[in-house]
Design a protein around this motif. Structure first.
Motif, PDB file in Angstrom:
ATOM      1  N   HIS A 151      -3.100  -6.943  -8.781  1.00  0.00           N
ATOM      2  CA  HIS A 151      -4.437  -6.077  -8.294  1.00  0.00           C
ATOM      3  C   HIS A 151      -5.658  -5.968  -6.988  1.00  0.00           C
ATOM      4  O   HIS A 151      -4.695  -6.929  -5.982  1.00  0.00           O
ATOM      5  CB  HIS A 151      -5.464  -6.812  -9.311  1.00  0.00           C
ATOM      6  N   PRO A 152      -5.726  -5.704  -6.765  1.00  0.00           N
ATOM      7  CA  PRO A 152      -6.429  -5.249  -5.668  1.00  0.00           C
ATOM      8  C   PRO A 152      -6.864  -6.836  -4.874  1.00  0.00           C
ATOM      9  O   PRO A 152      -6.565  -7.113  -3.271  1.00  0.00           O
ATOM     10  CB  PRO A 152      -7.952  -4.844  -5.462  1.00  0.00           C
ATOM     11  N   SER A 153      -7.782  -7.697  -6.233  1.00  0.00           N
ATOM     12  CA  SER A 153      -8.160  -8.597  -5.391  1.00  0.00           C
ATOM     13  C   SER A 153      -7.212  -9.856  -5.637  1.00  0.00           C
ATOM     14  O   SER A 153      -8.032 -10.970  -4.700  1.00  0.00           O
ATOM     15  CB  SER A 153      -8.938  -9.213  -6.595  1.00  0.00           C
ATOM     16  N   GLU A 154      -5.861  -9.181  -5.141  1.00  0.00           N
ATOM     17  CA  GLU A 154      -4.966 -10.675  -5.297  1.00  0.00           C
ATOM     18  C   GLU A 154      -4.233 -10.057  -3.660  1.00  0.00           C
ATOM     19  O   GLU A 154      -3.263 -11.075  -3.489  1.00  0.00           O
ATOM     20  CB  GLU A 154      -3.577 -10.703  -6.161  1.00  0.00           C
ATOM     21  N   LEU A 155      -4.446  -8.974  -3.586  1.00  0.00           N
ATOM     22  CA  LEU A 155      -3.928  -9.065  -2.488  1.00  0.00           C
ATOM     23  C   LEU A 155      -4.810  -9.168  -0.291  1.00  0.00           C
ATOM     24  O   LEU A 155      -6.007  -8.875  -0.735  1.00  0.00           O
ATOM     25  CB  LEU A 155      -3.894  -7.008  -2.015  1.00  0.00           C
ATOM     26  N   GLY A 156      -3.984  -9.459  -0.098  1.00  0.00           N
ATOM     27  CA  GLY A 156      -4.526 -10.041   1.656  1.00  0.00           C
ATOM     28  C   GLY A 156      -5.337  -8.475   2.629  1.00  0.00           C
ATOM     29  O   GLY A 156      -5.014  -7.184   2.039  1.00  0.00           O
ATOM     30  N   SER A 157      -5.660  -8.974   3.788  1.00  0.00           N
ATOM     31  CA  SER A 157      -5.854  -7.679   4.243  1.00  0.00           C
ATOM     32  C   SER A 157      -5.054  -7.242   5.183  1.00  0.00           C
ATOM     33  O   SER A 157      -5.164  -5.793   4.953  1.00  0.00           O
ATOM     34  CB  SER A 157      -6.713  -8.851   5.429  1.00  0.00           C
ATOM     35  N   SER A 158      -3.489  -7.572   4.897  1.00  0.00           N
ATOM     36  CA  SER A 158      -2.317  -6.909   4.927  1.00  0.00           C
ATOM     37  C   SER A 158      -2.371  -6.161   4.581  1.00  0.00           C
ATOM     38  O   SER A 158      -0.905  -5.072   4.411  1.00  0.00           O
ATOM     39  CB  SER A 158      -1.871  -7.326   5.694  1.00  0.00           C
ATOM     40  N   GLY A 159      -2.570  -6.112   3.159  1.00  0.00           N
ATOM     41  CA  GLY A 159      -2.445  -5.606   2.282  1.00  0.00           C
ATOM     42  C   GLY A 159      -0.920  -6.133   1.196  1.00  0.00           C
ATOM     43  O   GLY A 159      -0.678  -5.907   0.360  1.00  0.00           O
ATOM     44  N   LEU A 160      -0.801  -7.342   2.097  1.00  0.00           N
ATOM     45  CA  LEU A 160       0.385  -8.049   1.088  1.00  0.00           C
ATOM     46  C   LEU A 160      -0.947  -9.462   0.300  1.00  0.00           C
ATOM     47  O   LEU A 160      -1.643  -9.928   1.256  1.00  0.00           O
ATOM     48  CB  LEU A 160       0.942  -9.629   2.067  1.00  0.00           C
ATOM     49  N   PRO A 161       0.545 -10.024  -1.029  1.00  0.00           N
ATOM     50  CA  PRO A 161      -0.288 -10.830  -1.946  1.00  0.00           C
ATOM     51  C   PRO A 161      -0.642 -12.017  -1.219  1.00  0.00           C
ATOM     52  O   PRO A 161       0.600 -12.932  -0.522  1.00  0.00           O
ATOM     53  CB  PRO A 161       0.730 -11.011  -2.759  1.00  0.00           C
ATOM     54  N   THR A 162      -1.741 -12.479  -1.045  1.00  0.00           N
ATOM     55  CA  THR A 162      -2.183 -13.754  -0.422  1.00  0.00           C
ATOM     56  C   THR A 162      -1.352 -15.296  -0.899  1.00  0.00           C
ATOM     57  O   THR A 162      -0.831 -15.985   0.185  1.00  0.00           O
ATOM     58  CB  THR A 162      -3.588 -13.746  -0.711  1.00  0.00           C
ATOM     59  N   GLU A 163      -0.406 -14.787  -2.258  1.00  0.00           N
ATOM     60  CA  GLU A 163      -0.498 -16.574  -3.018  1.00  0.00           C
ATOM     61  C   GLU A 163       1.437 -15.637  -1.811  1.00  0.00           C
ATOM     62  O   GLU A 163       2.127 -17.216  -1.642  1.00  0.00           O
ATOM     63  CB  GLU A 163       0.167 -16.068  -3.952  1.00  0.00           C
ATOM     64  N   LEU A 164       1.940 -14.598  -1.711  1.00  0.00           N
ATOM     65  CA  LEU A 164       3.304 -14.145  -1.097  1.00  0.00           C
ATOM     66  C   LEU A 164       3.266 -15.545   0.170  1.00  0.00           C
ATOM     67  O   LEU A 164       3.900 -15.744   1.301  1.00  0.00           O
ATOM     68  CB  LEU A 164       4.040 -13.704  -1.393  1.00  0.00           C
ATOM     69  N   VAL A 165       2.049 -14.832   1.161  1.00  0.00           N
ATOM     70  CA  VAL A 165       1.982 -15.412   2.642  1.00  0.00           C
ATOM     71  C   VAL A 165       1.561 -17.115   2.568  1.00  0.00           C
ATOM     72  O   VAL A 165       2.243 -17.321   3.488  1.00  0.00           O
ATOM     73  CB  VAL A 165       0.294 -14.465   3.134  1.00  0.00           C
TER      74      VAL A 165
END
Length: 368
Positions: free
Chosen positions: A220-234
């Motif tokens: 979901h867009p809310s899961e993606l950080g500013s780079s477009g990569l999921p925050t959880e994966l970062v």
């Protein structure tokens, strides 16, 4: 317009030209006219070293005969300009500060060679740009007539040296990243992978074309950080990097149930792989794989197989290859092959394809 006002205007134009591109050839082309206005000269040359190749340079020159650059490497030891500026990096020197007497300059092999080319270089001013990271550059201006570069010319070029150094550094860094990106891109395209490569948890270097669409499908867009990569994966990558890439605790893989995004027939697996270092930076690859929803191991098979053999079969039914299974168990790939061969012998099969086909039929039960 006063001289000072004109100089400020030209300096502003030069700054704009030096930041107009990340390709040195374009930058030099855009900046040379303004440089000649600020620092009148007959010839100008910019050279930048090639990392790891001592004495080898890329050249951008104006109005100079081709042989001047073609033979530079064999005559470099006789270039009094080079030998002077390398001892005093980032400091602009005029010819009177490079050789003790005029007659010494005129006796030099370099001076005579330039005259043979029809390029009588009587005055010179130069600066070595110390870019750091094993890279350096040099900007040199020449005049044919005996009209020395003034202290004002020297001061003007000295004021421009930080900007010139910054430009060379940025362009060289871009060239290295682009080259590295092309190599990685070719590698991952060859594998057909959907992949993101990061130089650190927060700096992305490459993303294969189909990866962005996959991310939109699974997050979901809310899961993606500013780079477009999921925050959880970062965050997971940051933890792995802090631990030196130790995946023994299972942090080097991540999975998502397809039902979370309405994809009931498949799951998503993300594998974190530590790549070789480049220029002191550790690269990481995040590989995204859509895995068909696992077929359960038939209960009848579990009665025939050992616990480890059943576990191997379960991963085969999830689409894992032998290498991935081996890495998961911390065993050699040959060990996994031996487990599979025993499974085939016990179940009367001869291939992974047959194993998956039979399990799929058994999971659907008898036809009505």
């Amino acid at each position: 317009m006063s001289r000072d006002s004109r100089e400020r205007t030209l300096t502003s134009k030069l700054a704009e030209a030096l930041t107009s591109s990340l390709h040195l050839s374009e930058v030099f082309s855009n900046a040379e006219d303004v440089l000649f206005q600020l620092l009148p000269a007959d010839y100008m040359a910019l050279c930048v070293s090639r990392p790891g190749r001592q004495g080898d340079y890329d050249w951008w020159a104006t109005k100079m005969p081709a042989p001047f650059l073609a033979r530079y490497s064999e005559l470099a030891e006789d270039d009094f300009v080079r030998s002077a500026v390398v001892r005093r990096p980032n400091l602009v020197l005029r010819d009177t500060e490079m050789v003790p007497q005029r007659k010494v300059l005129e006796r030099s092999r370099w001076y005579r060679y330039c005259r043979e080319l029809g390029m009588p270089l009587e005055q010179v001013m130069s600066v070595l740009l110390d870019v750091k990271g094993g890279v350096h550059g040099g900007l040199t201006l020449y005049r044919e007539r005996r009209r020395p570069f003034s202290r004002r010319d020297q001061s003007r070029l000295q004021g421009l040296t930080p900007l010139l150094t910054h430009t060379v550094r940025n362009c060289r860094m871009y060239a290295e990243v682009a080259a590295r990106g092309q190599m990685l891109d070719a590698f991952f395209h060859h594998r057909g992978a959907r992949c993101v490569v990061r130089a650190s948890p927060f700096t992305e270097e490459l993303r294969t074309p189909s990866t962005t669409a996959l991310l939109k499908r699974w997050f979901h867009p809310s899961e993606l950080g500013s780079s477009g990569l999921p925050t959880e994966l970062v965050e997971r990558l940051a933890l792995l990097a802090a631990r030196g890439g130790d995946g023994r605790l299972g942090w080097d893989t991540w999975a998502r149930d397809g039902e979370v995004r309405g994809l009931a027939d498949q799951d998503l697996r993300v594998t974190f792989t530590r790549l070789p270092e480049r220029d002191g930076q550790r690269l990481w690859a995040l590989e995204f794989q859509e895995i068909p929803r696992a077929i359960p191991v038939p209960e009848a098979w579990r009665q025939l197989l050992t616990k480890r053999e059943a576990e191997v079969v379960s991963y085969v039914l999830q689409g894992w290859d032998n290498q991935l299974i081996a890495e998961h168990f911390g065993r050699a790939r040959g060990t996994v092959k031996k487990h599979l061969q025993r499974v085939f012998d016990k179940l009367g099969m001869d291939s992974r394809k047959a194993l998956m086909s039979r399990a799929g039929l058994m999971s659907r039960g008898p036809l009505s």
